[in-house]
Write a protein that holds these residues in place. Structure first.
Motif, PDB file in Angstrom:
ATOM      1  N   ASN A 106     -13.645  -7.587  29.253  1.00  0.00           N
ATOM      2  CA  ASN A 106     -12.871  -8.477  28.388  1.00  0.00           C
ATOM      3  C   ASN A 106     -13.276  -8.344  26.923  1.00  0.00           C
ATOM      4  O   ASN A 106     -12.421  -8.366  26.025  1.00  0.00           O
ATOM      5  N   LEU A 107     -14.568  -8.192  26.679  1.00  0.00           N
ATOM      6  CA  LEU A 107     -15.028  -8.013  25.297  1.00  0.00           C
ATOM      7  C   LEU A 107     -14.442  -6.736  24.688  1.00  0.00           C
ATOM      8  O   LEU A 107     -13.976  -6.737  23.538  1.00  0.00           O
ATOM      9  N   LEU A 108     -14.460  -5.661  25.453  1.00  0.00           N
ATOM     10  CA  LEU A 108     -13.929  -4.396  24.941  1.00  0.00           C
ATOM     11  C   LEU A 108     -12.414  -4.454  24.753  1.00  0.00           C
ATOM     12  O   LEU A 108     -11.883  -3.931  23.758  1.00  0.00           O
ATOM     13  N   LEU A 109     -11.710  -5.067  25.683  1.00  0.00           N
ATOM     14  CA  LEU A 109     -10.257  -5.143  25.561  1.00  0.00           C
ATOM     15  C   LEU A 109      -9.847  -6.019  24.375  1.00  0.00           C
ATOM     16  O   LEU A 109      -8.834  -5.761  23.720  1.00  0.00           O
ATOM     17  N   GLN A 110     -10.642  -7.039  24.070  1.00  0.00           N
ATOM     18  CA  GLN A 110     -10.358  -7.886  22.914  1.00  0.00           C
ATOM     19  C   GLN A 110     -10.585  -7.142  21.606  1.00  0.00           C
ATOM     20  O   GLN A 110      -9.808  -7.285  20.658  1.00  0.00           O
ATOM     21  N   LYS A 111     -11.647  -6.354  21.554  1.00  0.00           N
ATOM     22  CA  LYS A 111     -12.037  -5.705  20.293  1.00  0.00           C
ATOM     23  C   LYS A 111     -11.463  -4.299  20.128  1.00  0.00           C
ATOM     24  O   LYS A 111     -11.226  -3.845  19.017  1.00  0.00           O
ATOM     25  N   GLY A 112     -11.286  -3.569  21.235  1.00  0.00           N
ATOM     26  CA  GLY A 112     -10.689  -2.247  21.169  1.00  0.00           C
ATOM     27  C   GLY A 112     -11.673  -1.125  20.899  1.00  0.00           C
ATOM     28  O   GLY A 112     -12.893  -1.311  20.866  1.00  0.00           O
ATOM     29  N   MET A 113     -11.111   0.053  20.692  1.00  0.00           N
ATOM     30  CA  MET A 113     -11.914   1.259  20.445  1.00  0.00           C
ATOM     31  C   MET A 113     -12.840   1.057  19.247  1.00  0.00           C
ATOM     32  O   MET A 113     -12.556   0.273  18.345  1.00  0.00           O
ATOM     33  N   GLY A 114     -13.940   1.813  19.268  1.00  0.00           N
ATOM     34  CA  GLY A 114     -14.898   1.710  18.176  1.00  0.00           C
ATOM     35  C   GLY A 114     -15.901   0.589  18.360  1.00  0.00           C
ATOM     36  O   GLY A 114     -16.702   0.322  17.467  1.00  0.00           O
ATOM     37  N   HIS A 115     -15.856  -0.067  19.528  1.00  0.00           N
ATOM     38  CA  HIS A 115     -16.781  -1.158  19.810  1.00  0.00           C
ATOM     39  C   HIS A 115     -17.627  -0.852  21.046  1.00  0.00           C
ATOM     40  O   HIS A 115     -17.236  -0.046  21.895  1.00  0.00           O
TER      41      HIS A 115
END
Length: 335
Positions: A106-115
């Motif tokens: 969920n954290l990655l999907l919220q923030k997107g690539m580069g995170h």
């Protein structure tokens, strides 16, 4: 919306005593879209057969033999055979919290690539946790809570090896598991930093990290102090060193001497300073140790600090603040 597949890479060797708890913690995840790539690195106990029994019951668990030798080769074997859009590691002797995978996804999907998704950790041991590990856990979790992990990257490994998750494309951009440089988790952390993957703040404990006498980080020569120093200096010279500025090494203990020796071998000019009256003006490796007040005479120096004492570190920070110097630009704590 289709949920992304998470590939969980698990190298293992002779951890049959801990593997059941590890795998059960994965099977119980509240996020079901994952695959495990479990790589046996020449186990001599019943680890392989144990994982095989789990794999027979759940097709999401894939068991392979290491195509090389050692943890780096095992990670490469896992990565070459995985299919996930998102990638994470797991240690075979540790335990996930039930919401670990789902939280990081969920954290990655919220923030997107580069995170980079990271989580807080909690050490556990049948004999209790040493003061050193307790301090490391506290320090690491404070950084993770703010997502400020890279601000102290030259001190210790600021990304826990079994508690990060990244997009496959980002991991590829960072070189994944290609380098043969140990400690492999610290090297990868520096490559996350080099490629500017932004750490997403996380205030939750997502991983329980087991400590015991014969864990790899305690027994393998690849995790000795000199390996950590070599990685620190390698990436400092590559990423943060500015050759047009004077370079200063502060401290003449074992770490200071090691850094000085490495710099001399590379023919890199530096000044060597300390605040110990017994060492000032002493000649070591052909270099004369100077009083730290010489910094008042140097124009815009960069400073590698090898002083480990926490009270002295605070005094050094106060000194640099008085000179209007900033961390991770003008001075870098290497311990």
């Amino acid at each position: 919306m289709q949920k992304p597949l998470v590939s969980i890479l698990i190298p293992f060797k002779d951890t049959e005593a801990y593997l059941p708890e590890c795998i059960e913690s994965i099977l119980q995840q509240d996020y079901p879209f994952w695959e495990v790539l479990a790589i046996d690195d020449a186990s001599s106990d019943d680890s392989y057969d144990l994982v095989h029994r789990f794999a027979l019951k759940d097709s999401r668990i894939r068991l392979l033999k290491n195509q090389g030798s050692g943890i780096i080769a095992a990670l490469r074997t896992a990565y070459d055979n995985c299919h996930g859009e998102l990638i994470t590691r797991m240690d075979s002797d540790d335990i996930m919290t039930l919401d670990k995978i789902g939280t990081m996804v969920n954290l990655l999907l919220q923030k997107g690539m580069g995170h980079l998704a990271v989580g807080q950790v909690a050490y556990f041991s049948y004999r209790g946790i040493s003061n050193g590990y307790a301090r490391y856990e506290k320090w690491l979790n404070e950084l993770t809570a703010k997502g400020s992990n890279y601000t102290e990257i030259y001190k210790e490994c600021v990304i826990p090896s079994p508690c990060w998750m990244a997009f496959r494309e980002d991991l590829n951009r960072c070189g994944a598991f290609e380098p043969d440089r140990y400690p492999e988790d610290y090297d990868l952390t520096f490559r996350f930093y080099e490629n500017k993957l932004e750490c997403i703040p996380c205030s939750k404990v997502l991983h329980h990290w087991r400590d015991y006498d014969d864990r790899t980080s305690r027994t393998s020569e690849h995790y000795a102090a000199n390996y950590f120093l070599d990685i620190k200096l390698h990436y400092f010279l590559k990423l943060d060193y500015e050759a047009n500025r004077p370079l200063v090494v502060w401290g003449a203990g074992n770490k200071g001497k090691t850094i000085a020796k490495r710099l001399l071998a590379k023919n890199i000019s530096f000044e060597w300073i300390c605040d110990n009256p017994k060492k000032i003006n002493k000649d070591i490796y052909g270099k004369k140790l100077q009083h730290f007040q010489v910094l008042n005479q140097l124009e815009n120096p960069q400073n590698i600090i090898t002083v480990a004492n926490e009270k002295e570190q605070e005094a050094i920070k106060t000194f640099f603040k008085g000179l209007d110097r900033t961390p991770m630009n003008d001075y870098f704590f290497f311990c």
